[in-house]
Scaffold this active site. Structure first.
Site, PDB file in Angstrom:
ATOM      1  N   ILE A 194      -0.142 -24.523 -16.490  1.00  0.00           N
ATOM      2  CA  ILE A 194       1.017 -23.880 -15.857  1.00  0.00           C
ATOM      3  C   ILE A 194       1.659 -22.884 -16.830  1.00  0.00           C
ATOM      4  O   ILE A 194       1.953 -21.738 -16.469  1.00  0.00           O
ATOM      5  CB  ILE A 194       2.042 -24.934 -15.394  1.00  0.00           C
ATOM      6  CG1 ILE A 194       1.440 -25.801 -14.282  1.00  0.00           C
ATOM      7  CG2 ILE A 194       3.333 -24.271 -14.917  1.00  0.00           C
ATOM      8  CD1 ILE A 194       2.246 -27.035 -13.911  1.00  0.00           C
TER       9      ILE A 194
ATOM     10  N   THR B 181      10.681 -27.421 -14.888  1.00  0.00           N
ATOM     11  CA  THR B 181       9.883 -27.747 -13.697  1.00  0.00           C
ATOM     12  C   THR B 181       8.831 -28.798 -14.059  1.00  0.00           C
ATOM     13  O   THR B 181       7.923 -29.039 -13.267  1.00  0.00           O
ATOM     14  CB  THR B 181       9.151 -26.504 -13.142  1.00  0.00           C
ATOM     15  OG1 THR B 181       8.346 -25.959 -14.189  1.00  0.00           O
ATOM     16  CG2 THR B 181      10.111 -25.450 -12.629  1.00  0.00           C
TER      17      THR B 181
ATOM     18  N   ARG C   7       9.072 -32.399 -16.146  1.00  0.00           N
ATOM     19  CA  ARG C   7       9.519 -33.758 -15.839  1.00  0.00           C
ATOM     20  C   ARG C   7      10.943 -33.931 -16.359  1.00  0.00           C
ATOM     21  O   ARG C   7      11.268 -33.481 -17.456  1.00  0.00           O
ATOM     22  CB  ARG C   7       8.603 -34.811 -16.510  1.00  0.00           C
ATOM     23  CG  ARG C   7       7.268 -35.024 -15.816  1.00  0.00           C
ATOM     24  CD  ARG C   7       7.407 -35.702 -14.446  1.00  0.00           C
ATOM     25  NE  ARG C   7       6.136 -35.929 -13.801  1.00  0.00           N
ATOM     26  CZ  ARG C   7       5.540 -35.111 -12.942  1.00  0.00           C
ATOM     27  NH1 ARG C   7       6.121 -33.968 -12.605  1.00  0.00           N
ATOM     28  NH2 ARG C   7       4.380 -35.426 -12.394  1.00  0.00           N
TER      29      ARG C   7
ATOM     30  N   ASP D 277      13.992 -28.260 -11.429  1.00  0.00           N
ATOM     31  CA  ASP D 277      13.226 -28.759 -10.282  1.00  0.00           C
ATOM     32  C   ASP D 277      13.040 -30.264 -10.402  1.00  0.00           C
ATOM     33  O   ASP D 277      12.663 -30.925  -9.443  1.00  0.00           O
ATOM     34  CB  ASP D 277      11.857 -28.065 -10.224  1.00  0.00           C
ATOM     35  CG  ASP D 277      11.088 -28.447  -8.970  1.00  0.00           C
ATOM     36  OD1 ASP D 277      11.663 -28.288  -7.876  1.00  0.00           O
ATOM     37  OD2 ASP D 277       9.944 -28.927  -9.082  1.00  0.00           O
TER      38      ASP D 277
ATOM     39  N   GLU E  57      14.932 -39.193 -10.985  1.00  0.00           N
ATOM     40  CA  GLU E  57      14.885 -38.682  -9.607  1.00  0.00           C
ATOM     41  C   GLU E  57      14.157 -39.646  -8.665  1.00  0.00           C
ATOM     42  O   GLU E  57      14.492 -39.741  -7.492  1.00  0.00           O
ATOM     43  CB  GLU E  57      14.215 -37.300  -9.540  1.00  0.00           C
ATOM     44  CG  GLU E  57      12.760 -37.311  -9.962  1.00  0.00           C
ATOM     45  CD  GLU E  57      12.114 -35.921 -10.006  1.00  0.00           C
ATOM     46  OE1 GLU E  57      12.809 -34.922  -9.870  1.00  0.00           O
ATOM     47  OE2 GLU E  57      10.878 -35.874 -10.178  1.00  0.00           O
TER      48      GLU E  57
ATOM     49  N   HIS F  68      12.269 -31.280  -6.800  1.00  0.00           N
ATOM     50  CA  HIS F  68      10.849 -31.445  -7.145  1.00  0.00           C
ATOM     51  C   HIS F  68       9.970 -30.732  -6.111  1.00  0.00           C
ATOM     52  O   HIS F  68       9.123 -31.339  -5.448  1.00  0.00           O
ATOM     53  CB  HIS F  68      10.457 -32.915  -7.273  1.00  0.00           C
ATOM     54  CG  HIS F  68       9.307 -33.088  -8.218  1.00  0.00           C
ATOM     55  ND1 HIS F  68       9.255 -34.061  -9.175  1.00  0.00           N
ATOM     56  CD2 HIS F  68       8.163 -32.377  -8.375  1.00  0.00           C
ATOM     57  CE1 HIS F  68       8.134 -33.966  -9.863  1.00  0.00           C
ATOM     58  NE2 HIS F  68       7.445 -32.937  -9.387  1.00  0.00           N
TER      59      HIS F  68
ATOM     60  N   ALA G 130       8.506 -27.554  -6.833  1.00  0.00           N
ATOM     61  CA  ALA G 130       7.775 -26.431  -7.449  1.00  0.00           C
ATOM     62  C   ALA G 130       6.318 -26.350  -6.981  1.00  0.00           C
ATOM     63  O   ALA G 130       5.751 -25.275  -6.876  1.00  0.00           O
ATOM     64  CB  ALA G 130       7.832 -26.552  -8.967  1.00  0.00           C
TER      65      ALA G 130
HETATM   66  P1  NAD Z   1      -1.477 -29.150 -19.050  1.00  0.00           P
HETATM   67  O1  NAD Z   1      -1.965 -30.472 -19.533  1.00  0.00           O
HETATM   68  O2  NAD Z   1      -2.461 -28.109 -18.654  1.00  0.00           O
HETATM   69  O3  NAD Z   1      -0.545 -28.496 -20.185  1.00  0.00           O
HETATM   70  C1  NAD Z   1       0.382 -29.209 -20.919  1.00  0.00           C
HETATM   71  C2  NAD Z   1       0.527 -28.538 -22.274  1.00  0.00           C
HETATM   72  O4  NAD Z   1       1.528 -29.261 -23.002  1.00  0.00           O
HETATM   73  C3  NAD Z   1      -0.771 -28.581 -23.109  1.00  0.00           C
HETATM   74  O5  NAD Z   1      -1.051 -27.292 -23.623  1.00  0.00           O
HETATM   75  C4  NAD Z   1      -0.455 -29.576 -24.208  1.00  0.00           C
HETATM   76  O6  NAD Z   1      -1.087 -29.277 -25.446  1.00  0.00           O
HETATM   77  C5  NAD Z   1       1.057 -29.417 -24.340  1.00  0.00           C
HETATM   78  N1  NAD Z   1       1.700 -30.558 -24.962  1.00  0.00           N
HETATM   79  C6  NAD Z   1       1.376 -31.879 -24.846  1.00  0.00           C
HETATM   80  N2  NAD Z   1       2.207 -32.627 -25.612  1.00  0.00           N
HETATM   81  C7  NAD Z   1       3.064 -31.759 -26.197  1.00  0.00           C
HETATM   82  C8  NAD Z   1       4.155 -31.917 -27.091  1.00  0.00           C
HETATM   83  N3  NAD Z   1       4.502 -33.123 -27.556  1.00  0.00           N
HETATM   84  N4  NAD Z   1       4.800 -30.816 -27.499  1.00  0.00           N
HETATM   85  C9  NAD Z   1       4.427 -29.586 -27.073  1.00  0.00           C
HETATM   86  N5  NAD Z   1       3.404 -29.359 -26.232  1.00  0.00           N
HETATM   87  C10 NAD Z   1       2.740 -30.449 -25.799  1.00  0.00           C
HETATM   88  O7  NAD Z   1      -0.450 -29.475 -17.885  1.00  0.00           O
HETATM   89  P2  NAD Z   1       0.041 -28.495 -16.725  1.00  0.00           P
HETATM   90  O8  NAD Z   1      -0.926 -28.531 -15.602  1.00  0.00           O
HETATM   91  O9  NAD Z   1       0.392 -27.184 -17.316  1.00  0.00           O
HETATM   92  O10 NAD Z   1       1.347 -29.263 -16.228  1.00  0.00           O
HETATM   93  C11 NAD Z   1       2.451 -29.487 -17.098  1.00  0.00           C
HETATM   94  C12 NAD Z   1       3.376 -30.515 -16.473  1.00  0.00           C
HETATM   95  O11 NAD Z   1       4.010 -29.936 -15.332  1.00  0.00           O
HETATM   96  C13 NAD Z   1       2.661 -31.754 -15.885  1.00  0.00           C
HETATM   97  O12 NAD Z   1       2.422 -32.740 -16.852  1.00  0.00           O
HETATM   98  C14 NAD Z   1       3.619 -32.242 -14.831  1.00  0.00           C
HETATM   99  O13 NAD Z   1       4.483 -33.213 -15.392  1.00  0.00           O
HETATM  100  C15 NAD Z   1       4.425 -30.994 -14.480  1.00  0.00           C
HETATM  101  N6  NAD Z   1       4.210 -30.583 -13.081  1.00  0.00           N
HETATM  102  C16 NAD Z   1       5.296 -30.430 -12.285  1.00  0.00           C
HETATM  103  C17 NAD Z   1       5.137 -30.029 -10.958  1.00  0.00           C
HETATM  104  C18 NAD Z   1       6.336 -29.831 -10.050  1.00  0.00           C
HETATM  105  O14 NAD Z   1       6.174 -29.767  -8.831  1.00  0.00           O
HETATM  106  N7  NAD Z   1       7.545 -29.723 -10.558  1.00  0.00           N
HETATM  107  C19 NAD Z   1       3.859 -29.804 -10.456  1.00  0.00           C
HETATM  108  C20 NAD Z   1       2.757 -29.949 -11.311  1.00  0.00           C
HETATM  109  C21 NAD Z   1       2.948 -30.340 -12.616  1.00  0.00           C
END
Ligand code: NAD
Length: 332
Positions: free
Chosen positions: A151, A229, A231, A255, A260, A299, A301
């Site tokens: 993302i 957006t 957690r 979001d 929640e 929530h 997004a």
């Molecule tokens: P992803 O796993 O592709 O990317 C997460 C990134 O965070 C990675 O590059 C990882 O190295 C980094 N990371 C992990 N631990 C870290 C830390 N301690 N400090 C800094 N960086 C760290 O995940 P994604 O697909 O990009 O999704 C990210 C998050 O978005 C998901 O885990 C989910 O919780 C959330 N999400 C929310 C919605 C929504 O509707 N609001 C929808 C999908 C996902």
């Protein structure tokens, strides 16, 4: 095979029903919790969304369970360690909403930067002072992206399209991507100190619990905006409220909110075993919602038509792969 789906809407049921010939399917619109576990007792496969918490104690009541397919990327609503212990496979949907969530992130950013939400409120109240609604350009501002994964990288691309400078913090770095998209990795403290807008895209893990705590929020540029957006529990909500009240943060686009999952259905609150915690979350949410400089979406997004369809297609593929003995999108 018996498959129990929870948190499914009618159109999702209509899509899923013909996909599993020979299987017995159960569809429940409500989330799974201790009161309706019975409905899944015979199932070998369980499919849930993020509002169904599946604990070790719940698993003890699901003796036939062999596979959980969550229709989400995050798995923090599932006790994956307990699944591993019981040899229950878990599959998720890793790719469905990268651009979708990134686009929503900018919906929140633009709502704040151009006072869209505040303008609407003022118009409804019949107030017409333009000075109160003056926004700011994104061009040449600094965006701090915390977590440059699937993302986060879309967020970087969109930000570059707006002509923003991008600073990023991640535990893993990809210098090729940084060069290609023209952004810079920096320590978290520097990202917080130099960004006009900070946006969170890390998963929720023990290591990221309250990643933005009181001390870190004090490091931000005065008046910076925070967008979450990812957690809710990445941010200490009490510290967030204080930062917004004191003007340390100029606004927040949220979001997701801590707790929640406990306050989705307010009428369930009184009977919840975590009633005190839920009430606290409810009070914090209503404090945030009262603020003119807070934009909140519940929530939502991920919630585009295209993304929802991708979720279902991957869920079907995950189940069919497991039936063939193949591993697809397995997190356990
Ligand atoms: P992803 O796993 O592709 O990317 C997460 C990134 O965070 C990675 O590059 C990882 O190295 C980094 N990371 C992990 N631990 C870290 C830390 N301690 N400090 C800094 N960086 C760290 O995940 P994604 O697909 O990009 O999704 C990210 C998050 O978005 C998901 O885990 C989910 O919780 C959330 N999400 C929310 C919605 C929504 O509707 N609001 C929808 C999908 C996902």
């Amino acid at each position: 095979m018996k498959i129990a789906f929870f948190e499914v809407r009618d159109w999702e049921r209509d899509f899923l029903a013909p996909q599993f010939p020979g299987c017995t399917l159960y569809f429940h619109p409500e989330r799974l919790d201790s009161s309706n576990l019975e409905a899944a007792a015979e199932s070998e496969c369980l499919s849930v969304f993020i509002y169904s918490r599946v604990t070790a104690a719940d698993l003890d009541h699901l003796p036939q369970l062999k596979l959980i397919v969550t229709r989400s990327t995050g798995t923090d609503h599932l006790d994956t360690a307990a699944c591993r212990q019981r040899q229950i496979a878990v599959a998720n949907v890793p790719h469905y909403g990268e651009n979708t969530v990134a686009e929503h992130t900018f919906a929140l950013i633009l709502s704040l930067s151009r006072n869209v939400h505040k303008s609407y409120r003022h118009a409804v109240e019949g107030r017409m002072e333009m000075a109160a609604l003056t926004g700011f350009d994104l061009k040449d501002k600094t965006l701090g992206v915390v977590g440059v994964g699937r993302i986060g990288i879309h967020v970087v691309k969109i930000a570059r399209g707006f002509g923003m400078r991008v600073l990023a913090y991640d535990v893993r770095q990809d210098s090729f991507l940084a060069e290609l998209l023209n952004f810079t990795y920096a320590p978290l403290e520097q990202v917080l100190a130099e960004s006009d807008i900070i946006t969170l895209h890390t998963p929720y893990l023990p290591a990221t619990h309250h990643l933005l705590n009181r001390e870190r929020l004090r490091l931000t540029k005065r008046g910076a905006l925070l967008v979450n957006t990812a957690r809710g529990s990445l941010v200490d909500t009490d510290a967030l409220l204080e930062a917004l009240q004191s003007g340390q943060l100029g606004g927040a686009g949220l979001d997701v909110l801590e707790g929640e999952e406990l306050i989705r259905e307010e009428h369930e609150l009184l009977h919840s075993p975590r009633a005190a915690e839920a009430l606290q979350a409810l009070v914090r949410r209503s404090e945030l919602l009262k603020m003119d400089n807070v934009v909140f979406t519940p929530h939502n997004a991920f919630n585009s038509r295209e993304a929802m369809l991708r979720i279902l297609e991957t869920t079907v593929a995950n189940v069919l792969a497991w039936q063939r003995g193949e591993e697809l999108n397995r997190v356990v």
